[in-house]
Every structure is written in structure tokens, then in C-alpha cells.
Design a protein around this motif. Structure first.
Motif, mmCIF file in Angstrom:
data_model
loop_
_atom_site.group_PDB
_atom_site.id
_atom_site.type_symbol
_atom_site.label_atom_id
_atom_site.label_comp_id
_atom_site.label_asym_id
_atom_site.label_seq_id
_atom_site.Cartn_x
_atom_site.Cartn_y
_atom_site.Cartn_z
ATOM 1 N N VAL A 1 -1.950 127.342 -51.448
ATOM 2 C CA VAL A 1 -1.527 126.324 -50.658
ATOM 3 C C VAL A 1 -0.216 125.721 -51.621
ATOM 4 C CG1 VAL A 1 -1.390 123.424 -51.480
ATOM 5 C CG2 VAL A 1 -3.258 125.006 -50.411
ATOM 6 N N THR B 1 -7.758 121.970 -54.473
ATOM 7 C CA THR B 1 -6.626 122.481 -53.327
ATOM 8 C C THR B 1 -5.521 121.356 -53.571
ATOM 9 O OG1 THR B 1 -8.015 123.892 -52.098
ATOM 10 C CG2 THR B 1 -6.470 122.395 -50.883
ATOM 11 N N ALA C 1 -1.518 120.709 -53.481
ATOM 12 C CA ALA C 1 -1.025 119.858 -51.828
ATOM 13 C C ALA C 1 -0.336 118.523 -53.395
ATOM 14 C CB ALA C 1 -1.896 119.073 -51.729
#
Length: 436
Positions: free
Chosen positions: A130, A184, A188
Motif C-alpha cells: 500500500v 494497512t 494508506a
């Protein structure tokens, strides 16, 4: 004239700007630390090292741009200032797209190279796949920061970093603690923050690159200009890669000593990162002032810039070391709830407290040599210091474990500064001859 007021006028806003970078990292570690999983903390640490190998290897887009723009500024060549910025942005765009294209093999290769356990490897992969999408914007921000520093607009850099950090912190808290996205979510948040910072800077940039002083396409794509940027950046890239290789090796050696030791070292490395970004304020003052002095061919300003920034750097390093000795245990407890990690971090805390003093001269000499674009010497002295670090690791780690690893790191930091300081008088003499 270079004086304390001018040095502090550059260094203070840059100190706050660079402080915001590790602050975001501290928040990310603290947020993930609340989940009580050492593997997740280790995943961020390993992922950060792999990204550093990628992104900070390309950090020449900031440091190389700063030195060249500062020299153009000192020479009064505004068209060249802007041409250098456009060249750096073009390189950032191409490099960022290449990184995204090869994200999967890069991620796998990085995890294999770090040789971590399956849980840490899984966390690292989730983070990297990511986070790596920020590449074009992150590299473009490097170029923007380098240009702003070169023309002496430290407060523009402070504004950019403030937007970046606040966005990152707010989104990390939201995505991890409220949305439950885990590691994650941290990745992000970083991607979105880089995008927001870039687009926020564009309206500020436009007035500075418009009008009669705007360079032509012929000037921008001048072969000599690109060649100079590439040569300087090549050497700085080798130097940056060497630094990151040393820290990657440090992390890998820590991982070989166990997940708890890896997590503890990750927590303690934030002490050095925070100190480094503080010290970078005065290093950036050296970059700007030395670059202007070289561009204007005025050795007295060069001498005073070196002297004042080094003195202020040591004052700050001593202050940071004292703060860490008195407040270090509290800071460790704030960054993780894992009792095993806390106990291990406290054991090795004295080494982390010494990192500002060990590394201050390296930061200041880097600023001087970057501003003067003496990149070849930076490269050579870095490679010599790196070789010494590897030798010390193989000698000290087997009998002393993690204590030996930290001792080798401190010697490495010290050698970087001392070797550059050794080369400074020779380069200074050459500059004076050119001025005459």
C-alpha cells in the motif's frame, strides 16, 4: 554576512519541519503498539527500512537540488534555479512510476533480504504494497523541498511538512483505531498525506516560477545542466544508499537476535531519527549558506557558515542526549505496551542516548559538502565508514550481542563526520584558489 541570526533563521523553521517527519513515525509506531503485537511493530520497522532503501536512495532529489539551486541563487541566476527544479521533478515522476511498476518484486526481494520471521514478513508485505503507491508524490516533494531550501524559503518547507505530518497523524489514528485497518491503515494514511502535501504546495509554487525569469525548454533540457545534476546525484545516491544499507544491516542483525530485540531496536531507533531531524535543521543552514558562498565565490562567508553551524549543531546534540538520558524510559513506555519490548528497550537505552553526539559532526559535514556539491568526497568517506561498520559488527556482535551492534553503529556515525572534517581543509583551499 553570515551571523547567528541568519543561521537560526534558517535552522529553527527547518528543525520544526524535520521534526514533523519522525513525529509521524512515532505516532505510527505508537498506534500500532497499542495493539500489543511485536510482529506488527517489527513489520513497520522492516517496511520502513525497505522503503528507505528505495526512497532515501533517491533523496538526492532533495539534497542535490538544494546545493545546485543554492549556488545558482548565490550567482544570481534565477532561470537556472527554476530549470534545476523542473529537471528534478521530471526525474521524480519517472522514478516514482518505475517504483510502482516493480512494487511486487521489490517487496518480495526486500523481505527476503531482511530475513525475518513469517509473522513479521506478512506484516511488512501488507504495509509495503500500500505504502509504495506514494512514490511519485513523495519524490516530487523531495524536489520541492530541495528547491525551497536552495532559495532560502525555509518557512515554505515548514508549511509543507506541517500539512504532510498532520494529515498523516490524523488519518493514522482514524484508519487504525476507528476503522480497524491495522498496519494497512498506517500505510494508506501515508500515501494520502504525500498527495495532499504535494497539491497544497502547487499554488504556492506557481508565483515563484512564472514571469520573465522562467527558463525555456532548451534551458531546462540543457545537456550540461542535466549532466551536472546526474553526476552530483549519482554520488549522493551512493552515499545515501550506503547509509541505508548500514541501517538495514543493523535491523537485520537485530532481527537475527529475535523478534523482541528487533522491536526494541525499532523503538530506540526513533531516538536517533528524532535527533537526526533536529540536527538536520543546522545541516540545512550549512547547505544553504555554503551553497550561496560557493556560488558567489566568497570564502569568508563559507568559513563563518561552517563554524557557526557546527557549533550550534553540537549544542543541540548535547541537549538532546541529556533529554534522552532523563526522559528515555518514559518515551519507551509511550511507544509500546508490550512489557517484553519495554524491558529490552530499557536495557539498550544508553546507546540510543549517545546517538546525537556520535552523529552530529556527520550531519554538519554532510550539509557543508552538499551545499558545495563536493559529492565525490562524501561518497568516498561514506564507503570507508561503511566498511569499518561491517568489520566492527562481525567483531563485536558475536561476543556482545545487541550491545556490540549498538557500539558498532555509534562508531560508524562518528567516523562519517571525522573523515569528512579531515577532507574539508583540502577542499576549502581549492575553493579559495578558484575565487582568486
Amino acid at each position: 554576512m553570515v551571523n547567528n541570526r541568519l543561521v537560526l533563521g534558517i535552522a529553527v523553521p527547518m528543525t520544526f519541519a524535520y521534526l514533523s517527519v519522525p513525529l509521524a513515525g512515532l505516532v505510527d509506531t505508537a498506534v500500532i503498539g497499542q495493539l500489543g503485537d511485536a510482529a506488527l511493530i517489527g513489520g513497520i520497522a522492516v517496511g520502513a527500512i525497505i522503503l528507505d532503501v528505495i526512497f532515501t536512495t533517491l533523496n538526492f532529489l532533495r539534497s542535490g537540488t538544494t546545493g545546485l539551486v543554492a549556488q545558482a541563487f548565490g550567482a544570481g541566476d534565477r532561470k537556472e534555479e527554476q530549470a534545476i527544479l523542473v529537471r528534478a521533478l521530471l526525474i521524480a515522476l519517472v522514478a516514482g512510476l518505475v517504483i510502482i511498476l516493480f512494487q511486487v518484486p521489490v517487496t518480495r526481494l526486500g523481505i527476503v533480504a531482511m530475513d525475518v520471521g513469517p509473522e513479521v514478513a506478512d506484516a511488512t508485505s501488507n504495509y509495503l504494497l500500500v505504502r509504495i503507491w506514494a512514490a511519485p508524490f513523495m519524490l516530487a516533494n523531495y524536489a520541492l523541498v530541495g528547491w525551497a531550501l536552495g532559495i532560502g524559503r525555509s518557512f515554505l518547507v515548514l508549511a509543507l511538512q506541517t500539512v504532510l505530518t498532520l494529515t498523516n497523524i490524523v488519518l493514522s489514528l482514524l484508519f487504525v483505531l476507528d476503522f480497524g485497518w491495522g498496519i494497512t491503515g498506517v500505510a494508506a494514511a501515508s500515501v494520502i498525506a504525500e498527495m495532499v502535501a504535494f497539491f497544497a504546495f502547487v499554488p504556492v509554487l506557481i508565483p515563484h516560477v512564472s514571469g520573465a525569469q522562467r527558463p525555456s525548454l532548451t534551458r531546462i533540457f540543457d545537456k550540461t545542466g542535466f549532466a551536472r545534476l546526474i553526476v552530483v546525484n549519482r554520488d549522493i545516491m551512493i552515499r545515501s544508499f550506503s547509509v541505508l544499507f548500514a541501517f538495514a544491516f543493523f535491523t537485520r542483525q537485530g532481527a537475527a537476535l529475535g523478534a523482541v530485540t528487533l522491536a526494541a531496536n525499532s523503538v530506540l531507533m526513533h531516538f536517533f531519527l528524532v535527533a537526526g531531524y533536529f540536527l538536520d535543521g543546522f545541516a540545512n543552514a550549512a547547505e544553504q549558506l555554503v551553497g550561496r558562498a560557493v556560488g558567489a565565490r566568497f570564502p569568508p562567508a563559507f568559513d563563518r557558515a561552517v563554524r557557526l553551524t557546527v557549533v550550534w549543531g553540537f549544542v543541540l546534540a548535547l541537549s538532546l542526549a541529556g533529554l534522552y538520558f532523563f526522559a528515555g524510559r518514559t518515551l519507551v513506555d509511550m511507544m509500546t505496551t508490550s512489557q517484553d519490548v519495554r524491558e529490552a528497550a530499557r536495557l539498550y537505552l544508553p546507546w540510543a542516548c549517545l546517538t546525537p553526539l556520535a552523529g552530529v559532526l556527520a550531519f554538519q559535514m554532510d550539509g557543508v559538502f552538499i551545499g558545495a556539491t563536493w559529492s565525490k568526497e562524501m561518497r568516498n568517506m561514506m564507503l570507508a565508514s561503511l566498511a569499518s561498520f561491517f568489520v566492527l559488527c562481525f567483531v563485536l556482535v558475536p561476543p556482545f550481542g545487541n550491545h556490540g551492534l549498538w557500539a558498532a553503529l555509534l562508531v560508524f556515525l562518528g567516523l562519517r563526520g571525522l573523515t569528512l572534517a579531515w577532507r574539508l581543509p583540502v577542499k576549502r583551499q581549492g575553493m579559495e584558489s578558484a575565487a582568486i
